[in-house]
Design an enzyme around this catalytic site. Structure first.
Site, PDB file in Angstrom:
ATOM      1  N   ASP A  22      -9.077   4.262   8.494  1.00  0.00           N
ATOM      2  CA  ASP A  22     -10.158   4.517   7.523  1.00  0.00           C
ATOM      3  C   ASP A  22      -9.681   4.587   6.074  1.00  0.00           C
ATOM      4  OD1 ASP A  22      -9.017   7.087   7.352  1.00  0.00           O
ATOM      5  OD2 ASP A  22     -10.996   7.974   6.983  1.00  0.00           O
ATOM      6  N   GLU A  23      -8.461   4.118   5.788  1.00  0.00           N
ATOM      7  CA  GLU A  23      -8.023   4.196   4.391  1.00  0.00           C
ATOM      8  C   GLU A  23      -7.178   2.986   4.001  1.00  0.00           C
ATOM      9  OE1 GLU A  23      -5.058   7.312   3.517  1.00  0.00           O
ATOM     10  OE2 GLU A  23      -4.681   7.408   5.677  1.00  0.00           O
TER      11      GLU A  23
ATOM     12  N   ASP B 221     -10.861   6.021   0.987  1.00  0.00           N
ATOM     13  CA  ASP B 221     -10.772   6.758   2.255  1.00  0.00           C
ATOM     14  C   ASP B 221     -12.189   7.142   2.692  1.00  0.00           C
ATOM     15  OD1 ASP B 221      -8.344   8.870   3.615  1.00  0.00           O
ATOM     16  OD2 ASP B 221     -10.450   8.995   4.152  1.00  0.00           O
TER      17      ASP B 221
HETATM   18  P1  TTP Z   1      -8.840  11.266   7.904  1.00  0.00           P
HETATM   19  O1  TTP Z   1      -9.146  10.280   6.851  1.00  0.00           O
HETATM   20  O2  TTP Z   1      -7.643  12.128   7.726  1.00  0.00           O
HETATM   21  O3  TTP Z   1     -10.071  12.263   8.080  1.00  0.00           O
HETATM   22  P2  TTP Z   1     -11.621  11.961   8.028  1.00  0.00           P
HETATM   23  O4  TTP Z   1     -11.933  10.594   7.608  1.00  0.00           O
HETATM   24  O5  TTP Z   1     -12.226  12.369   9.320  1.00  0.00           O
HETATM   25  O6  TTP Z   1     -12.136  12.991   6.939  1.00  0.00           O
HETATM   26  P3  TTP Z   1     -11.884  12.955   5.365  1.00  0.00           P
HETATM   27  O7  TTP Z   1     -11.076  11.737   5.052  1.00  0.00           O
HETATM   28  O8  TTP Z   1     -13.238  12.936   4.742  1.00  0.00           O
HETATM   29  O9  TTP Z   1     -11.151  14.210   5.067  1.00  0.00           O
HETATM   30  O10 TTP Z   1      -8.687  10.553   9.294  1.00  0.00           O
HETATM   31  C1  TTP Z   1      -9.451   9.405   9.645  1.00  0.00           C
HETATM   32  C2  TTP Z   1      -9.815   9.458  11.109  1.00  0.00           C
HETATM   33  O11 TTP Z   1      -8.648   9.552  11.900  1.00  0.00           O
HETATM   34  C3  TTP Z   1     -10.663  10.654  11.478  1.00  0.00           C
HETATM   35  O12 TTP Z   1     -12.054  10.435  11.289  1.00  0.00           O
HETATM   36  C4  TTP Z   1     -10.310  10.844  12.921  1.00  0.00           C
HETATM   37  C5  TTP Z   1      -8.871  10.368  13.055  1.00  0.00           C
HETATM   38  N1  TTP Z   1      -7.977  11.532  13.083  1.00  0.00           N
HETATM   39  C6  TTP Z   1      -7.544  12.011  14.330  1.00  0.00           C
HETATM   40  O13 TTP Z   1      -7.880  11.444  15.365  1.00  0.00           O
HETATM   41  N2  TTP Z   1      -6.737  13.095  14.370  1.00  0.00           N
HETATM   42  C7  TTP Z   1      -6.344  13.781  13.240  1.00  0.00           C
HETATM   43  O14 TTP Z   1      -5.626  14.785  13.337  1.00  0.00           O
HETATM   44  C8  TTP Z   1      -6.787  13.278  11.970  1.00  0.00           C
HETATM   45  C9  TTP Z   1      -6.367  13.992  10.705  1.00  0.00           C
HETATM   46  C10 TTP Z   1      -7.589  12.174  11.936  1.00  0.00           C
HETATM   47 MG    MG Z   2     -10.974   9.723   5.923  1.00  0.00          MG
END
Ligand code: TTP
Ligand code: MG
Length: 417
Positions: A120-121, A27
């Site tokens: 992103d995962e 992730d």
């Molecule tokens: P995540 O992987 O949940 O969050 P992140 O990568 O920003 O942070 P981390 O994993 O380090 O905790 O989500 C991936 C992307 O998806 C995030 O960069 C932006 C988008 N996203 C939204 O648009 N709205 C949201 O509510 C969430 C949780 C994520």
């Molecule tokens: Mg993330």
């Protein structure tokens, strides 16, 4: 449990055994915000957030902004309140998709078993990769450094023997970390985590459980299955009961495997000369080799198909000892297979197919040999073709064929897969 932050290292047992955990959850850290900081160095090390433009909420925030309490889904006005110096950036979805594809490509370089979950995962299962690439922890370290060096942002990785535990582990490792949970440690690891960290537990379920004084996964394990079913319903109750006891049979689902790649051309005006059929095959060999390289695959079996004017058709195939990736090799085998076929009665269809596709590492090992050199030459041609179109770069004989094929296409039917 092996927790490896940025600067930590640990001796790793390189002898793989079935006792290793092989499921990884990868992730990206603060994904959208990290891409903004990558593309605009002036924002690096600063509290930034992405989003806000249409719905007025934050999509994500950099870890610098998270220190102030800025979070995903928070209204922008609230975020500005807790962090007045917050820099807001608009969402640039196309760019994030491009970066995402690059990251997924890197994951795909160690295993074909890549299940993309979101932009992103992804989950990957490296059980089949350890002989080539080393123990899972080494693979994860390699992936993290490849992503950092080639994409420019950081990824966190969790490794466990079941999917949901791997996801929990990557959450724990964040940001920019790696956490390996061995099979023996999985149950105690999972049971020590808060219920809200369980994959798929939504706000409603969480509320019901919290009202019952259930806060960590271990608390769920202490209550009976029947009581959980009474609280949450049949499906969710049983599901959470299993997870709390370390049971998760979900596999990492890779996209369906392609079994072969082929290219066929039909001709209304039959071909009567071996040289003409060979020219078509050369062109097809280049199409197939390019597709193979694009998918990072190699092939072991090469088949040709010939249909005659009198509608009889035949196929010939050969399975090689070594895997091939280059047009040159595919074409040479096709030419040999054609040698025993009498084309003088007129050929209406020429087909070339590669099968027994393997993940391309075999061919890469041969990178310093002759076929490695040829592969590099053809890869360079791929790149130029990607930028400028296919007519510009081709072996001389192929250019001739492409022109001929174009002319034929004008007054004949042509089918290409
Ligand atoms: P995540 O992987 O949940 O969050 P992140 O990568 O920003 O942070 P981390 O994993 O380090 O905790 O989500 C991936 C992307 O998806 C995030 O960069 C932006 C988008 N996203 C939204 O648009 N709205 C949201 O509510 C969430 C949780 C994520
Ligand atoms: Mg993330």
């Amino acid at each position: 449990m092996v927790d490896m932050g940025e600067n930590q290292s640990k001796e790793i047992d390189t002898h793989f055994s079935a006792l290793y955990s092989t499921i990884m959850h990868v992730d990206m850290d603060a994904f959208y915000a990290s891409v903004e900081q990558l593309d605009f160095p002036e924002y690096r090390g600063k509290p930034i957030a992405v989003g806000g433009m249409d719905k007025g909420v934050i999509s994500t925030a950099s870890y610098e902004a998270r220190k102030f309490g800025v979070r995903s889904a928070m209204p922008v006005y609230q975020a500005k309140k807790v962090c007045p110096q917050l820099i807001m950036r608009p969402v640039r979805m196309m760019r994030y998709q491009e970066v995402s594809a690059h990251v997924m490509d890197i994951l795909g370089s160690v295993t074909p078993v890549v299940e993309k979950i979101s932009i992103d995962e992804a989950f990957i299962d490296v059980a089949g990769s350890v002989r080539l690439f080393g123990a899972p922890v080494q693979i994860a370290q390699y992936l993290r450094s490849e992503i950092k060096n080639n994409v420019g942002i950081s990824a966190s990785v969790g490794i466990a023997n079941v999917k949901y535990a791997a996801k929990m582990a990557s959450d724990c490792a964040k940001p920019d970390g790696l956490l390996y949970v061995s099979p023996e440690e999985t149950l105690s690891f999972v049971q020590s985590r808060p219920v809200r960290d369980l994959w798929g537990v939504g706000a409603k379920t969480l509320q019901i459980l919290q009202r019952q004084g259930i806060h960590i996964v271990g608390d769920i394990a202490n209550i009976s299955r029947d009581r959980l079913v009474a609280l949450l319903g049949q499906a969710q109750g049983i599901h959470l009961y299993e997870l709390a006891h370390g049971i998760d049979t979900r596999k990492v689902h890779a996209p369906a495997e392609e079994k072969s790649i082929s290219s066929e051309q039909t001709f209304y005006t039959p071909l009567y000369k071996v040289a003409d059929v060979e020219e078509v095959m050369l062109s097809q060999a280049h199409v197939l080799a390019r597709k193979l390289r694009g998918k990072k695959k190699s092939a072991k079996t090469i088949s040709i198909k010939i249909k005659f004017s009198h509608f009889q058709s035949l196929t010939r195939s050969r399975t090689l000892i070594e895997d091939v990736t280059t047009a040159e090799k595919i074409y040479n085998v096709a030419k040999e297979l054609l040698r025993d076929i009498d084309v003088r009665s007129g050929v209406r269809l020429v087909g070339l197919r590669v099968s027994q596709l393997n993940y391309g590492a075999m061919a890469q090992l041969d990178i310093f040999g002759d076929s490695g050199r040829q592969e590099n030459v053809e890869k360079a041609m791929d790149k130029i073709k990607d930028r400028f179109g296919s007519a510009l770069v081709s072996p001389a004989s192929l250019v001739k064929n492409e022109l001929k094929a174009e002319n034929r296409e004008k007054n004949t039917g042509k089918k290409k897969n």
